[in-house]
Design an enzyme around this catalytic site. Structure first.
Site, mmCIF file in Angstrom:
data_model
loop_
_atom_site.group_PDB
_atom_site.id
_atom_site.type_symbol
_atom_site.label_atom_id
_atom_site.label_comp_id
_atom_site.label_asym_id
_atom_site.label_seq_id
_atom_site.Cartn_x
_atom_site.Cartn_y
_atom_site.Cartn_z
ATOM 1 C CG HIS A 26 -10.400 -22.395 10.150
ATOM 2 N ND1 HIS A 26 -10.995 -23.401 9.416
ATOM 3 C CD2 HIS A 26 -11.384 -21.478 10.388
ATOM 4 C CE1 HIS A 26 -12.279 -23.113 9.237
ATOM 5 N NE2 HIS A 26 -12.531 -21.957 9.827
ATOM 6 C CB CYS B 88 -12.874 -26.522 6.724
ATOM 7 S SG CYS B 88 -11.449 -25.446 6.481
ATOM 8 C CG ASP C 210 -0.277 0.032 2.524
ATOM 9 O OD1 ASP C 210 0.966 0.176 2.564
ATOM 10 O OD2 ASP C 210 -0.984 -0.071 3.541
ATOM 11 C CB CYS D 84 -10.742 -28.353 9.531
ATOM 12 S SG CYS D 84 -11.360 -26.732 10.059
ATOM 13 C CB CYS E 101 -7.787 -25.497 6.566
ATOM 14 S SG CYS E 101 -8.203 -25.590 8.308
ATOM 15 C CG ASP F 294 -6.450 -4.777 1.971
ATOM 16 O OD1 ASP F 294 -6.236 -4.543 3.172
ATOM 17 O OD2 ASP F 294 -6.927 -3.921 1.188
HETATM 18 ZN ZN LIG Z 1 -10.468 -25.225 8.521
#
Ligand SMILES: [Zn+2]
Length: 337
Positions: free
Chosen positions: A300, A269, A60, A274, A271, A231
């Site tokens: 996560h 999920c 930025d 998880c 990820c 963002d």
């Molecule tokens: Zn997750």
């Protein structure tokens, strides 16, 4: 774009980015120019080599942080005190560009004047006009051919000013366009109208970046209006406060109801958190203040947000984006985030 304020996502490092794979990472020029200094980053090979992550970066301009410090603003730039040692510093369009060229992100942003809302039309117009003059100075100062430069649309909640600012920036010709000064205290309908008035003018075949907005509902609503980039510190900030993003809305994992829940934050999920950890374990880490708790929630939340955006992209291809927006609205209700 996850926000790596000081050149790192809080609690994470570049090896986490290897699987999170954000398309772009945002670094804050204001913080980096003060510590360790843009010149030092340049000497160390630029932000990619310095931070160990070779994926795309956007920096930025530093303006948003500087304007939040109530600086002395004049036609040439803004004077402000360093939060680190109180020394008096100055940011101008040319110095913002120079710092960003030294930091070496792939995308640099023009220095703009972000109006605090609500504001009188006269002051919005003055800020917008100054933003345009500064955009011209940034463009003139910008030298790096391997770095894109985006203009930033201002104009507050005034639809006419938004359209005028966008039109003039497009005439000047930038690689992409930031839409700044929204989600700073105005109502949701005001934000969406100002966004629509801006998007009507900005070219569809160039990146259109809604700056600083990233709650789930705003994300999918803005995507459905044609925004390409965002963002927001929300996923990582909420994580550090013990809040997980999910299709049930916000989960405040410190709550007692999670104490014996063996299931992950979200069963479907994909990820790493998880796949491995229960709500009960995450709650325990958060309750005893283990930093790993905030770290796992950050992973996560960033993955979840990235997955939401990928779902939106797939839904655009399938023609089912309205359905996704409805699902997010049901889960997240008002965009309160
Ligand atoms: Zn997750």
């Amino acid at each position: 774009m996850p926000v790596a304020t000081r050149g790192a996502l809080k609690l994470l490092d570049a090896s986490d980015l290897d699987w999170l794979r954000p398309e772009v990472l945002l670094a804050n020029t204001y913080h980096l120019m003060l510590r360790p200094g843009a010149q030092l980053i340049e000497e160390m090979g630029g932000i990619h080599r310095f931070s160990g992550w070779e994926g795309p970066y956007l920096s930025d301009s530093g303006g948003y942080q500087v304007f939040s410090l109530s600086p002395q603003v004049d036609a040439e730039g803004a004077s402000f005190k360093s939060v680190y040692d109180g020394s008096l510093l100055r940011l101008t369009p040319a110095s913002a560009v120079e710092a960003q060229e030294r930091i070496g992100a792939d995308i640099a942003m023009c220095l703009d004047v972000c109006s605090a809302l609500p504001a009188e039309r006269g002051s919005l117009e003055a800020d917008m006009e100054r933003t345009l003059v500064w955009a011209g100075r940034c463009q003139a100062a910008h030298r790096r051919g391997d770095q894109a430069l985006f203009g930033v649309v201002q104009g507050g909640t005034d639809l006419g000013l938004r359209a005028r600012c966008a039109k003039q920036l497009v005439e000047m010709g930038f690689d992409g366009y930031g839409i700044g000064g929204l989600s700073v205290g105005e109502s949701r309908p005001e934000m969406l109208s100002a966004l629509a008035a801006t998007l009507e003018v900005l070219p569809e075949d160039q990146p259109r970046y809604l700056m600083g907005v990233g709650d789930p509902l705003s994300l999918v609503e803005a995507i459905s209006m044609g925004v390409d980039m965002f963002d927001c510190v929300l996923p990582t900030r909420l994580a550090r406060h013990g809040v997980a993003l999910s299709w049930e809305g916000r989960l405040r994992l410190r709550a007692a109801r999670f104490a014996r829940q063996a299931e992950p934050i979200e069963a479907d999920c994909s990820c790493v958190v998880c796949a491995r950890y229960s709500r009960a374990y995450l709650r325990h880490l958060l309750c005893v203040g283990e930093p790993t708790g905030g770290r796992l929630l950050s992973l996560h939340n960033l993955w979840w947000t990235g997955a939401l955006v990928r779902s939106a992209r797939a839904a655009i291809v399938e023609g089912s984006l309205a359905g996704l927006v409805g699902r997010v609205r049901r889960a997240w209700g008002s965009a309160e985030a």
